[in-house]
Write a protein that holds these residues in place. Structure first.
Motif, PDB file in Angstrom:
ATOM      1  N   LYS A 170      -1.145  12.784 -23.618  1.00  0.00           N
ATOM      2  CA  LYS A 170      -0.242  13.056 -22.498  1.00  0.00           C
ATOM      3  C   LYS A 170      -0.107  11.781 -21.676  1.00  0.00           C
ATOM      4  O   LYS A 170      -1.046  10.991 -21.574  1.00  0.00           O
ATOM      5  CB  LYS A 170      -0.775  14.179 -21.599  1.00  0.00           C
ATOM      6  N   TYR A 171       1.042  11.606 -21.080  1.00  0.00           N
ATOM      7  CA  TYR A 171       1.265  10.449 -20.221  1.00  0.00           C
ATOM      8  C   TYR A 171       2.273  10.832 -19.153  1.00  0.00           C
ATOM      9  O   TYR A 171       2.954  11.859 -19.229  1.00  0.00           O
ATOM     10  CB  TYR A 171       1.815   9.263 -21.036  1.00  0.00           C
ATOM     11  N   THR A 172       2.348  10.013 -18.143  1.00  0.00           N
ATOM     12  CA  THR A 172       3.413  10.144 -17.160  1.00  0.00           C
ATOM     13  C   THR A 172       3.681   8.756 -16.595  1.00  0.00           C
ATOM     14  O   THR A 172       2.972   7.795 -16.913  1.00  0.00           O
ATOM     15  CB  THR A 172       3.051  11.135 -16.041  1.00  0.00           C
ATOM     16  N   PHE A 173       4.700   8.649 -15.799  1.00  0.00           N
ATOM     17  CA  PHE A 173       4.985   7.396 -15.112  1.00  0.00           C
ATOM     18  C   PHE A 173       5.688   7.731 -13.818  1.00  0.00           C
ATOM     19  O   PHE A 173       6.021   8.884 -13.544  1.00  0.00           O
ATOM     20  CB  PHE A 173       5.815   6.442 -15.977  1.00  0.00           C
ATOM     21  N   GLY A 174       5.912   6.728 -12.995  1.00  0.00           N
ATOM     22  CA  GLY A 174       6.585   6.998 -11.736  1.00  0.00           C
ATOM     23  C   GLY A 174       6.615   5.783 -10.840  1.00  0.00           C
ATOM     24  O   GLY A 174       6.145   4.705 -11.204  1.00  0.00           O
ATOM     25  N   GLY A 175       7.165   5.984  -9.663  1.00  0.00           N
ATOM     26  CA  GLY A 175       7.273   4.913  -8.678  1.00  0.00           C
ATOM     27  C   GLY A 175       6.425   5.222  -7.460  1.00  0.00           C
ATOM     28  O   GLY A 175       5.556   6.088  -7.482  1.00  0.00           O
TER      29      GLY A 175
ATOM     30  N   LEU B  37       0.857  -1.173   0.000  1.00  0.00           N
ATOM     31  CA  LEU B  37       0.000   0.000   0.000  1.00  0.00           C
ATOM     32  C   LEU B  37       0.900   1.232   0.000  1.00  0.00           C
ATOM     33  O   LEU B  37       1.498   1.570   1.029  1.00  0.00           O
ATOM     34  CB  LEU B  37      -0.915   0.013   1.232  1.00  0.00           C
ATOM     35  N   PRO B  38       1.034   1.906  -1.138  1.00  0.00           N
ATOM     36  CA  PRO B  38       1.918   3.073  -1.201  1.00  0.00           C
ATOM     37  C   PRO B  38       1.281   4.296  -0.559  1.00  0.00           C
ATOM     38  O   PRO B  38       0.084   4.539  -0.726  1.00  0.00           O
ATOM     39  CB  PRO B  38       2.121   3.276  -2.702  1.00  0.00           C
ATOM     40  N   TYR B  39       2.084   5.056   0.177  1.00  0.00           N
ATOM     41  CA  TYR B  39       1.577   6.302   0.737  1.00  0.00           C
ATOM     42  C   TYR B  39       2.028   7.508  -0.081  1.00  0.00           C
ATOM     43  O   TYR B  39       1.466   8.592   0.028  1.00  0.00           O
ATOM     44  CB  TYR B  39       1.990   6.464   2.207  1.00  0.00           C
ATOM     45  N   THR B  40       3.050   7.340  -0.928  1.00  0.00           N
ATOM     46  CA  THR B  40       3.481   8.429  -1.787  1.00  0.00           C
ATOM     47  C   THR B  40       3.841   7.887  -3.160  1.00  0.00           C
ATOM     48  O   THR B  40       4.273   6.729  -3.284  1.00  0.00           O
ATOM     49  CB  THR B  40       4.680   9.185  -1.186  1.00  0.00           C
ATOM     50  N   THR B  41       3.642   8.690  -4.183  1.00  0.00           N
ATOM     51  CA  THR B  41       3.971   8.293  -5.547  1.00  0.00           C
ATOM     52  C   THR B  41       4.746   9.418  -6.232  1.00  0.00           C
ATOM     53  O   THR B  41       4.882  10.515  -5.689  1.00  0.00           O
ATOM     54  CB  THR B  41       2.699   8.005  -6.374  1.00  0.00           C
TER      55      THR B  41
END
Length: 466
Positions: free
Chosen positions: A333-338, A166-170
């Protein structure tokens, strides 16, 4: 006497029969679920009963538990909301964290929940069995991930149909640019509402580049991470899953990957508009390097927002969408991340409570965060974007602009190689890429070598996990 013996025999038989049925009702092949209730999981019969005291053993690197003020505040709120749960926190230096956590869990040491920093790490830990599926604990506590996380984020942490963190930040990636360098070159600023194509990005980088030696201005900047060459490919193919074919083998032979690698090579060695990979590596250049004012453009993650704000910028900063494929619709438009969050480990003793901690951290962090939280609501988004705007006074970076670029309508794709043997696959990609950048092998041989080695790694992984 005989009657007494018969009665005793019947009673003994009944006891044995009850024991057999009780044993048959127990399941040992499913993830364990703690019996002690959390406030969210309490039934009506427990409304007037105080929950039993529990001590959760938590593990994370020092950058999370000791450095982040937002995490500290979120932890304190959890303690206040769940007074029966004591948190025993172990913080380990970032450089030692991965090895020490593996040793602790392999040795059977109790670790109820631990911090996991990105989807690739999540996948690796899930594949190795160090962390366990969270679905049973979501059912047991009634705390559903879909109530606090978007489907994109849930998909990012999903493996074989189960969610593992469960991620708390992205993070989300955008294009940062130096307005002064654009002004000096007489080049219009990138459009904040319409992404430039990759070809336009390359041409603009050429126009911005000037000078030589220590005074050289580069049109673009990149770090050593492999995303800086393969974003070109996955922006067309659809994210980190595109490194695999439909039948689970390496997809590196897709022409887009060779095209992407050559694109990056040409910017470094033909155009000389992009600082060379090995210069970045040898000098250990990082995000704050962009603040030196010697680079025109830099696409990177939202973690750079706080990092650059801490520097003394002697130029005006601009932000724009990531470059898009040449053949994409101009509105695309797109984005990505961790992401960073908490997972329950296989050596946990208090599974429900560990899951509850991970769940509550998502909500608590969002209330105090100064970067992008995983939990999103209109109020949270507005607050975060205003914080970002306030970090850059005089740069004309409004809250509405941050909101449009980070939270606006766009496709979210996975950032890293996502599939079997992903960690080894990425290492192979980096090793072979470096040979290409030093002209030790051709582009064709680089792709062939990646494909051969990656397929061997995937095959070995599949064999080991049958």
């Amino acid at each position: 006497m005989n009657s007494l013996k018969k009665v005793l025999a019947i009673m003994l038989a009944l006891i044995m029969l009850v024991s057999v049925f009780a044993a048959c009702g127990q399941k040992t092949d499913e993830p364990q679920v703690s019996q002690s209730p959390t406030p969210s999981a309490s039934g009506a019969e427990q409304e007037n009963k105080e929950p039993e005291p529990v001590t959760l053993k938590l593990l994370g690197h020092s950058g999370i538990f000791e450095t982040s003020e937002a995490v500290k505040s979120a932890v304190e709120k959890f303690k206040a909301d769940y007074p029966h749960i004591t948190l025993d926190i172990t913080a380990i230096g970032s450089n030692e964290y991965n090895n020490k956590r593996a040793i602790m869990i392999a040795g059977g040491e109790q670790v109820d929940a631990m911090a996991v920093s990105n989807p690739l790490d999540t996948l690796n830990l899930a594949q190795s069995g160090m962390i366990v599926p969270l679905n049973p604990y979501a059912d047991a506590t009634g705390l559903k991930p879909e109530d606090i996380l978007s489907q994109d984020i849930i998909n990012m942490e999903n493996f074989d149909g189960s969610i593992y963190k469960l991620p708390y930040t992205t993070t989300a990636w955008v294009l940062f640019y130096n307005k002064d360098i654009f002004d000096d070159a007489g080049v219009p600023y990138p459009d904040a509402n319409k992404a430039m194509t990759w070809s336009e990005y390359r041409e603009i980088a050429k126009k911005l580049t000037k000078g030589s030696g220590a005074d050289k201005i580069y049109g673009a900047f990149q770090l050593v991470w492999p995303q800086y060459w393969y974003t070109y490919a996955i922006s067309s193919l659809g994210g980190g899953e595109s490194f695999y074919t439909a039948d689970g083998k390496s997809n590196i032979s897709d022409p887009k990957f060779a095209e992407a690698l050559k694109f990056n090579y040409d910017m470094q060695f033909s155009d000389k508009s992009l600082i060379e990979y090995f210069d970045v590596k040898m000098q250990k250049l990082a995000v704050p390097t962009f603040a030196t004012g010697k680079y025109g453009m830099f696409y990177t993650g939202s973690f750079a927002i706080n990092a650059l704000a801490k520097q003394e910028l002697d130029f005006k900063l601009g932000i724009a969408p990531l470059p898009i494929p040449d053949d994409a619709d101009e509105s695309y438009k797109y984005t990505f991340g961790g992401s960073t969050g908490f997972a329950v480990t296989r050596t946990a003793k208090h599974h429900n409570e560990a899951y509850t901690f991970a769940y509550e951290m998502v909500k608590n962090f969002a209330e105090v965060a100064d970067n992008i939280p995983a939990y999103k609501s209109d109020d949270t988004t507005d607050r975060i974007c205003q914080i970002f705007a306030d970090k850059y006074p005089g740069h004309d970076l409004s809250a509405d602009l941050w909101k449009d670029l980070l939270f606006g309508e766009q496709e979210f794709i996975t950032e890293k190689i996502t599939g079997p043997a992903s960690v080894e696959y990425e290492s192979i990609v980096i090793e072979e890429m470096e040979k290409y950048y030093t002209n030790a092998q051709s582009l064709e041989d680089t792709i062939k070598s990646i494909e051969k080695r990656a397929n061997e790694a995937i095959e070995n992984y599949n064999e080991a996990n049958k």
